[in-house]
Design a protein around this motif. Sequence first.
Motif, short mmCIF file in Angstrom:
data_model
loop_
_atom_site.label_atom_id
_atom_site.label_comp_id
_atom_site.label_asym_id
_atom_site.label_seq_id
_atom_site.Cartn_x
_atom_site.Cartn_y
_atom_site.Cartn_z
N LEU A 58 -18.04 9.27 24.05
CA LEU A 58 -17.67 9.61 25.43
C LEU A 58 -18.69 10.57 26.04
CD1 LEU A 58 -15.05 8.67 26.81
CD2 LEU A 58 -14.10 10.90 26.35
N SER A 59 -19.13 11.56 25.24
CA SER A 59 -20.05 12.54 25.80
C SER A 59 -21.41 11.88 26.07
CB SER A 59 -20.17 13.77 24.90
OG SER A 59 -20.97 13.51 23.77
N MET A 60 -21.77 10.89 25.23
CA MET A 60 -23.02 10.15 25.49
C MET A 60 -22.90 9.30 26.75
SD MET A 60 -25.18 10.99 23.20
CE MET A 60 -24.57 12.56 22.62
N LEU A 83 -20.16 16.41 30.81
CA LEU A 83 -18.75 16.06 30.66
C LEU A 83 -17.95 16.70 31.78
CD1 LEU A 83 -18.04 16.48 26.85
CD2 LEU A 83 -17.77 14.41 28.19
N ALA A 88 -18.76 18.74 16.56
CA ALA A 88 -19.64 17.79 15.86
C ALA A 88 -21.10 18.16 16.18
CB ALA A 88 -19.33 16.35 16.28
N ASN A 142 -20.92 9.77 29.31
CA ASN A 142 -20.87 10.58 30.52
C ASN A 142 -22.25 11.01 30.95
OD1 ASN A 142 -18.18 10.36 31.05
ND2 ASN A 142 -17.63 12.07 29.73
N LEU A 143 -23.14 11.21 29.96
CA LEU A 143 -24.52 11.52 30.29
C LEU A 143 -25.08 10.42 31.18
CD1 LEU A 143 -26.11 12.76 26.96
CD2 LEU A 143 -25.95 14.03 29.08
N GLU A 184 -10.96 11.37 11.39
CA GLU A 184 -10.29 11.08 12.65
C GLU A 184 -11.27 10.44 13.64
OE1 GLU A 184 -7.12 13.94 13.90
OE2 GLU A 184 -8.16 15.20 12.44
N SER A 239 -25.01 15.21 17.14
CA SER A 239 -23.60 14.82 17.05
C SER A 239 -23.33 13.92 15.86
CB SER A 239 -23.18 14.05 18.31
OG SER A 239 -23.47 14.79 19.45
N GLY A 267 -23.25 15.87 12.68
CA GLY A 267 -21.99 16.62 12.59
C GLY A 267 -20.81 15.71 12.24
N LEU A 268 -20.78 14.52 12.82
CA LEU A 268 -19.71 13.56 12.50
C LEU A 268 -19.78 13.14 11.04
CD1 LEU A 268 -19.69 11.15 15.61
CD2 LEU A 268 -17.97 12.88 15.03
N GLN A 284 -11.01 9.88 16.56
CA GLN A 284 -11.03 10.63 17.81
C GLN A 284 -12.35 11.39 17.97
OE1 GLN A 284 -8.71 9.88 20.03
NE2 GLN A 284 -7.58 11.82 20.12
N SER A 285 -12.85 11.93 16.86
CA SER A 285 -14.08 12.71 16.93
C SER A 285 -15.27 11.82 17.28
CB SER A 285 -14.34 13.42 15.60
OG SER A 285 -13.40 14.45 15.41
N GLU A 333 -15.09 9.00 18.86
CA GLU A 333 -14.87 8.57 20.24
C GLU A 333 -15.27 9.69 21.21
OE1 GLU A 333 -14.42 5.71 21.36
OE2 GLU A 333 -14.00 6.22 23.46
N ALA A 334 -14.98 10.93 20.83
CA ALA A 334 -15.35 12.07 21.70
C ALA A 334 -16.87 12.13 21.87
CB ALA A 334 -14.83 13.37 21.10
N VAL A 335 -17.60 11.88 20.78
CA VAL A 335 -19.06 11.89 20.87
C VAL A 335 -19.56 10.72 21.72
CG1 VAL A 335 -21.17 11.54 19.54
CG2 VAL A 335 -19.45 13.19 18.75
#
Lengths: 202, 202
Positions: B188-190, A193, A162, B192-193, B179, B163, B166-167, B181-182, B184-186
């Motif tokens: 999650l990466s935010m 991550l 993404a 974790n920062l 999906e 991100s 891209g999404l 999931q994509s 949610e993945a983004v």
Amino acid sequence: MTRPGREAGRQTRAALREAALALFVEQGYEPVTMAAIANQIGGYPNQVTHHFGSKDALFAEASGLAILRAARHAEQAAVHADSIESHARILIASLLGPGASSVMMFAEAMLMARNKAALRPSIQSALDRLHAVGEATLLETLSRHRWKIRTSPEMVTRAFWASVLGLALEKAATGDAFEHQSAEAVALSMMNLNQDYIAKIE
Amino acid sequence: MTRPGREAGRQTRAALREAALALFVEQGYEPVTMAAIANQIGGYPNQVTHHFGSKDALFAEASGLAILRAARHAEQAAVHADSIESHARILIASLLGPGASSVMMFAEAMLMARNKAALRPSIQSALDRLHAVGEATLLETLSRHRWKIRTSPEMVTRAFWASVLGLALEKAATGDAFEHQSAEAVALSMMNLNQDYIAKIE
């Protein structure tokens, strides 16, 4: 046994796709004609229609192939990285450097599919493959180096693609003025991550 | 004092931009004609040319306005979030939900600017503003809640917008099959920062 006619058809189809890929990567969607594509293999425009249905469909399929190859080249460039940070930076530099035209081509096909539902299966299949290959390669890289990450490889891969697609848009829009701060910001979010996981498990 | 003629011109320009924005968000770039835009305000196509130069230039400017508004609506939706995780999820849900057409419109303009350098200043200026407003809002949100993040607000904002763009491409290409999931993945990466920072400073 495959019939000779079918085999010849398969080869023509593959040759047309290669010719289209090269022209589209170089010139973008708009200026490339069916005639120009057919001409590359000494064929006729109706062969494009016969094998792909339409210029759009051929563009979508070729763009999927283009981004999968760019992904493979990026992984090859990153294979000797000595840390997961460096691995992420090399992948991004490759996809926004030599791979940029391919990523932009796929981005264009994705937007095109918004109003052309017929293109979706082809784009979806390339996206699925991009995620699957990315996840498998990440797993292999982690296990080879005994590096650890916090989030599942699937999630890291999804967030990665993404971000890279978004960065490619930014690069398309800004050209030489592209701010590498954005690429660094994405690399950083990928690294965090990972680092976070190490902090938690050790 | 502003001359009345200049003021009327300014109002016509703004009205054309609003009309264009509404039509482009609804239909995309291709089907919207200069005549249809002018018609919305009871004007003539040459007024579009006079005020914006070309349909492309008007599209680029309107798309910048569209994404800035989508960003503002997303921030308003997230204003009552009770954690930075929930804040990130609400922003993404808004930008891929009610704001999706605006984000896709801006993505289309970004790709268009690749071969049309004249569009770049307008896109670059919207992108700069998107980053600046995002950074300022993030700073304000952090200080109001006394939330902490690891990376600089500028880097978080840049990674966030790459991100989200891209999404939006992924959503354009997959429609209802998108999906989550994509997304949610983004998110999650935010997160974790952010979490990583807390782990380090406490």
